[in-house]
Design an enzyme around this catalytic site. Sequence first.
Site, mmCIF file in Angstrom:
data_model
loop_
_atom_site.group_PDB
_atom_site.id
_atom_site.type_symbol
_atom_site.label_atom_id
_atom_site.label_comp_id
_atom_site.label_asym_id
_atom_site.label_seq_id
_atom_site.Cartn_x
_atom_site.Cartn_y
_atom_site.Cartn_z
ATOM 1 C CE LYS A 1 -1.570 2.920 2.771
ATOM 2 N NZ LYS A 1 -1.568 4.064 1.807
ATOM 3 C CD GLU B 1 12.579 0.510 11.930
ATOM 4 O OE1 GLU B 1 13.236 1.405 12.495
ATOM 5 O OE2 GLU B 1 12.373 -0.600 12.455
ATOM 6 C CB CYS C 1 13.146 9.646 9.248
ATOM 7 S SG CYS C 1 14.278 8.575 8.392
ATOM 8 C CD GLU D 1 9.126 13.183 12.593
ATOM 9 O OE1 GLU D 1 8.003 12.660 12.581
ATOM 10 O OE2 GLU D 1 10.140 12.634 12.130
HETATM 11 P P1 NAP Z 1 2.451 8.455 7.866
HETATM 12 O O1 NAP Z 1 1.478 9.542 7.761
HETATM 13 O O2 NAP Z 1 2.532 7.683 9.131
HETATM 14 O O3 NAP Z 1 2.145 7.481 6.654
HETATM 15 C C1 NAP Z 1 2.960 6.347 6.390
HETATM 16 C C2 NAP Z 1 2.132 5.295 5.683
HETATM 17 O O4 NAP Z 1 1.137 4.794 6.592
HETATM 18 C C3 NAP Z 1 1.366 5.834 4.472
HETATM 19 O O5 NAP Z 1 1.382 4.843 3.463
HETATM 20 C C4 NAP Z 1 -0.016 6.033 5.040
HETATM 21 O O6 NAP Z 1 -1.038 5.990 4.077
HETATM 22 C C5 NAP Z 1 -0.124 4.836 5.955
HETATM 23 N N1 NAP Z 1 -1.194 4.906 6.959
HETATM 24 C C6 NAP Z 1 -1.816 5.991 7.466
HETATM 25 N N2 NAP Z 1 -2.742 5.628 8.378
HETATM 26 C C7 NAP Z 1 -2.728 4.278 8.443
HETATM 27 C C8 NAP Z 1 -3.443 3.295 9.208
HETATM 28 N N3 NAP Z 1 -4.382 3.620 10.088
HETATM 29 N N4 NAP Z 1 -3.151 1.989 9.005
HETATM 30 C C9 NAP Z 1 -2.205 1.621 8.127
HETATM 31 N N5 NAP Z 1 -1.494 2.502 7.380
HETATM 32 C C10 NAP Z 1 -1.746 3.811 7.536
HETATM 33 O O7 NAP Z 1 3.929 8.979 7.576
HETATM 34 P P2 NAP Z 1 4.400 9.878 6.350
HETATM 35 O O8 NAP Z 1 3.874 11.256 6.522
HETATM 36 O O9 NAP Z 1 4.148 9.173 5.068
HETATM 37 O O10 NAP Z 1 5.979 9.876 6.533
HETATM 38 C C11 NAP Z 1 6.648 10.756 7.377
HETATM 39 C C12 NAP Z 1 7.037 10.063 8.664
HETATM 40 O O11 NAP Z 1 7.811 8.914 8.377
HETATM 41 C C13 NAP Z 1 7.898 10.915 9.572
HETATM 42 O O12 NAP Z 1 7.464 10.746 10.897
HETATM 43 C C14 NAP Z 1 9.293 10.312 9.388
HETATM 44 O O13 NAP Z 1 10.161 10.524 10.468
HETATM 45 C C15 NAP Z 1 8.971 8.882 9.204
HETATM 46 N N6 NAP Z 1 10.034 8.154 8.528
HETATM 47 C C16 NAP Z 1 10.793 7.276 9.248
HETATM 48 C C17 NAP Z 1 11.822 6.573 8.639
HETATM 49 C C18 NAP Z 1 12.668 5.597 9.416
HETATM 50 O O14 NAP Z 1 13.415 4.854 8.796
HETATM 51 N N7 NAP Z 1 12.577 5.562 10.722
HETATM 52 C C19 NAP Z 1 12.080 6.778 7.280
HETATM 53 C C20 NAP Z 1 11.282 7.684 6.573
HETATM 54 C C21 NAP Z 1 10.255 8.358 7.203
HETATM 55 P P3 NAP Z 1 -1.675 7.365 3.508
HETATM 56 O O15 NAP Z 1 -0.586 8.026 2.754
HETATM 57 O O16 NAP Z 1 -2.781 6.883 2.652
HETATM 58 O O17 NAP Z 1 -2.145 8.156 4.685
#
Ligand code: NAP
Length: 495
Positions: free
Chosen positions: A184, A265, A299, A396
């Site tokens: 997804k 992660e 991140c 963050e």
């Molecule tokens: P996000 O809003 O948490 O979304 C990540 C993924 O989860 C998207 O595909 C999103 O889909 C999906 N999602 C949302 N709600 C969900 C639910 N209830 N159940 C299952 N999946 C769901 O994060 P983001 O804005 O894409 O990314 C930014 C974040 O990622 C930051 O916090 C960053 O620090 C973190 N990050 C961490 C790493 C690491 O290696 N630690 C690397 C990169 C990024 P939708 O897009 O459809 O909402």
Amino acid sequence: MRAALDEVGAQLGQRYPLIIGGERRETGEWITSTNPGNPSQVVGEVARGRASDVEDAIVAAEKAFKSWKRMSATGRASTLFKMAGILRRRRLELAAWMVFELDKPWDEAEGEIAEAIDFLEWYGRKAFELGQPVPLAHLANEATQMIYVPLGIGVVIPPWNFPCAILTGMTMAPIAAGNVVILKPASNTPVIGYKMVEIMEEAGVPAGVINFLPGSGSEIGDALVEHPKTRFVAFTGSKDVGVRIYERAAKLQPGQRWLKRVTAEMGGKDAIIVNNDADLDAAAEGIVTSAFGFSGQKCSACSRAIIHQDVYDSLVDKVVKRAEAAVSVGPGVDGEASMGAVVDKKQYDQILKYIEIGKGESRLVLGGEPAAEEGYYVEPTIFADVPRDARIACEEIFGPVLALVKARDFDDALDIANDSEYGLTGSVYARDRAVLEKAREEFEVGNLYLNRKSTGAMMGVHPFGGMKLSGTNTKGGSPDYLLAFVEAKSVGELL
Ligand code: NAP
Ligand code: MG
């Protein structure tokens, strides 16, 4: 790169289906992906998956698992090496798609394709190693063995910020280990997600081994995570969503015959500590590069610089001057600015809200405003004299906003850095060996860097993943990443 941008620019606005068991499918509803630097430009529309598609994807994956789990390590690894070859040939074209879908600067986009290639080369090799005999203690009258077997159906949920590299690594590592995947993609970047899945198919990943199911996380996420036939979930994204998935996956569903494996992660509040004996020019350069590369949407981005009081004033000055000289904001397609727009309207509003909060909590020393009338552009923004417990020092933000915090000495700086729920990356600039060794021991982060920036981990070189609420510490690009997607079976045969 200009030719690639022209070529891709002529393909914008197309529609892309779901892919379930190799079958292309539309659902009558669409996710519209736009260019954040030019929000009226539609990059593409991707079919929006529904709950009924989840069930079909599970059925297709279950069927494909029966044969893929028997594929040899050579066969599985070959698909990764072939995919790496295709990415090498199409590097600029795929980078161009990211320039449109994310307003990613050229160098960042090209670097990301290189990272995807590194993931594939690394995990392909690790798939061979997984098949090697595991050394065990020896018994004279018994032949013994430990083998790794794949888990089954995995749900892969990547973030939008590295829609090629992280998506590819999280999808192809479990596939390399013999699993099947329902992917997804993030709703901000489904077009590049589709392109990557097409390449997986071209590289020989069979129908049903990879299934492409875009859809809003809040609408189909729970259904995917909670399905009793889901064996594991690989997630990268925000803390809140990661915690939710971890909780939901833990609940045993009727008919479920295993405990689900979850790799999550998550976010960070990454700090760079500067000691009073540090090379201040190197520190200023490292801070600015880590804070403002890709508009702070990594991140690993530095969002706090914690500075020894002896060098505080002079370093604040250097950081601001360096940011003024080195950071420019403008459209990715032009290939001139170092920073593009932030990802969408929601993030843009959120970042501007944090900037207003920052103005009340501390002293604005750079930026602080929207950077254009069109598009989600935000100026590189720096706050000085930020209290350690200020919101902009703890939460963050995921944008181009840097908090400068003054510390009494190195111990105080380390205490401030560690006083966080996150523990993803961190850097220390210092010359004193004892200080560097103290950081090695006590800085609570998954990725620590000494006298270098906090971004730019290389696969296989800096295994990547956080501690604390930054995640489950499944180290991407590490020797043992694939172990997250297999279980071990011991066999003893009496001779
Ligand atoms: P996000 O809003 O948490 O979304 C990540 C993924 O989860 C998207 O595909 C999103 O889909 C999906 N999602 C949302 N709600 C969900 C639910 N209830 N159940 C299952 N999946 C769901 O994060 P983001 O804005 O894409 O990314 C930014 C974040 O990622 C930051 O916090 C960053 O620090 C973190 N990050 C961490 C790493 C690491 O290696 N630690 C690397 C990169 C990024 P939708 O897009 O459809 O909402
Ligand atoms: Mg977009």
